[in-house]
Design an enzyme around this catalytic site. Sequence first.
Site, PDB file in Angstrom:
ATOM      1  N   SER A  85      47.998  41.444  65.260  1.00  0.00           N
ATOM      2  CA  SER A  85      46.828  42.172  64.740  1.00  0.00           C
ATOM      3  C   SER A  85      46.097  41.249  63.786  1.00  0.00           C
ATOM      4  O   SER A  85      46.696  40.320  63.232  1.00  0.00           O
ATOM      5  CB  SER A  85      47.299  43.421  63.981  1.00  0.00           C
ATOM      6  OG  SER A  85      46.251  43.951  63.188  1.00  0.00           O
ATOM      7  N   TYR A  97      52.686  48.314  58.104  1.00  0.00           N
ATOM      8  CA  TYR A  97      52.057  47.752  59.311  1.00  0.00           C
ATOM      9  C   TYR A  97      51.665  46.292  59.077  1.00  0.00           C
ATOM     10  O   TYR A  97      51.988  45.406  59.887  1.00  0.00           O
ATOM     11  CB  TYR A  97      50.819  48.590  59.657  1.00  0.00           C
ATOM     12  CG  TYR A  97      50.136  48.202  60.947  1.00  0.00           C
ATOM     13  CD1 TYR A  97      50.570  48.699  62.170  1.00  0.00           C
ATOM     14  CD2 TYR A  97      49.032  47.349  60.950  1.00  0.00           C
ATOM     15  CE1 TYR A  97      49.923  48.361  63.358  1.00  0.00           C
ATOM     16  CE2 TYR A  97      48.382  47.007  62.129  1.00  0.00           C
ATOM     17  CZ  TYR A  97      48.835  47.516  63.328  1.00  0.00           C
ATOM     18  OH  TYR A  97      48.203  47.172  64.500  1.00  0.00           O
TER      19      TYR A  97
END
Length: 270
Positions: free
Chosen positions: A155, A168
């Site tokens: 990401s 995350y």
Amino acid sequence: MSYSPYLLKGQKALVTGASSGIGEGIARSLASAGAAVVVNYHSQAQEAQKIVDDIKAANGEAFAIQADVSNEDEVKAMFSQTLKHFGTIDILVNNAGVQKDAPFVDMSLNQWNTVIGINLTGQFLCAREAAKEFLRRGVQPQISSAAGKIIYISSVHEVIPWAGHVNYAASKGGINMLMKSIAQELAPHKIRVNSIAPGAIKTPINKSAWDTPQAEAKLLELIPAKRVGNVEDIAKAAVWLASDESDYVNGTTLFVDGGMTLYPGFADNG
Ligand code: NAP
């Protein structure tokens, strides 16, 4: 999107979290580029089976396996089943991932452990099982110039800090060094390990960030390209990294983010 069906001809691929979103798009694209595909899922059996049926209807080869990538026994069983069915594996796409968001001081250990378990430990477990098979089998020159390819779906948050999402962001930052360290260790064996770092891609994981005009307008402030990405943007990059077209690419992260990592806030500031 259509690919040459010869690009990945004869190759066997496993895509984790392929019942939805980016994983689904990658599984469909690898299949249309000629690979036989394992569609891994966790809870959405019907969706996974529909993807398998669509691939088969287009004369491709696929089957679905339920497994929780954070569970070592289930990962081992998934790879045994894959090898039993396909004989070997050439491509692993480590895609499965979740968000369990909370302000930092309210984040429970369970929220932390769940995200690290799926997004980071799961990617370690699957890569380890794939690498064992790549090392056992070695290069088959008629199939690929690599003994195997591992593609992490990371990401932009492997580099952009993300308040309210520390579990995350930590998992994705961890993937960066996991990917590079494995790449360094396995490169002499002709195994290539790379990451794709998506920006904002329209999938269920971030639906609330784009499903109203107001939310989408706010999101676009972060994207110099001024469009939210779609799963094909990521799938195209995955097909390339899985193919011999990227034969000299190893240990790198390909950002597919419409420029999100260009610090757009600085464009008219200073
Ligand atoms: P998604 O549509 O919510 O899909 C997530 C997938 O992960 C589903 O197939 C889900 O399977 C699977 N999964 C969840 N827990 C699992 C487990 N324990 N074991 C195996 N599979 C599991 O999300 P997405 O947007 O496609 O996300 C895919 C990856 O891209 C994630 O790693 C995410 O962090 C990354 N990413 C997404 C974006 C974005 O903007 N969408 C941006 C950057 C990075 P079931 O549904 O069957 O349970």
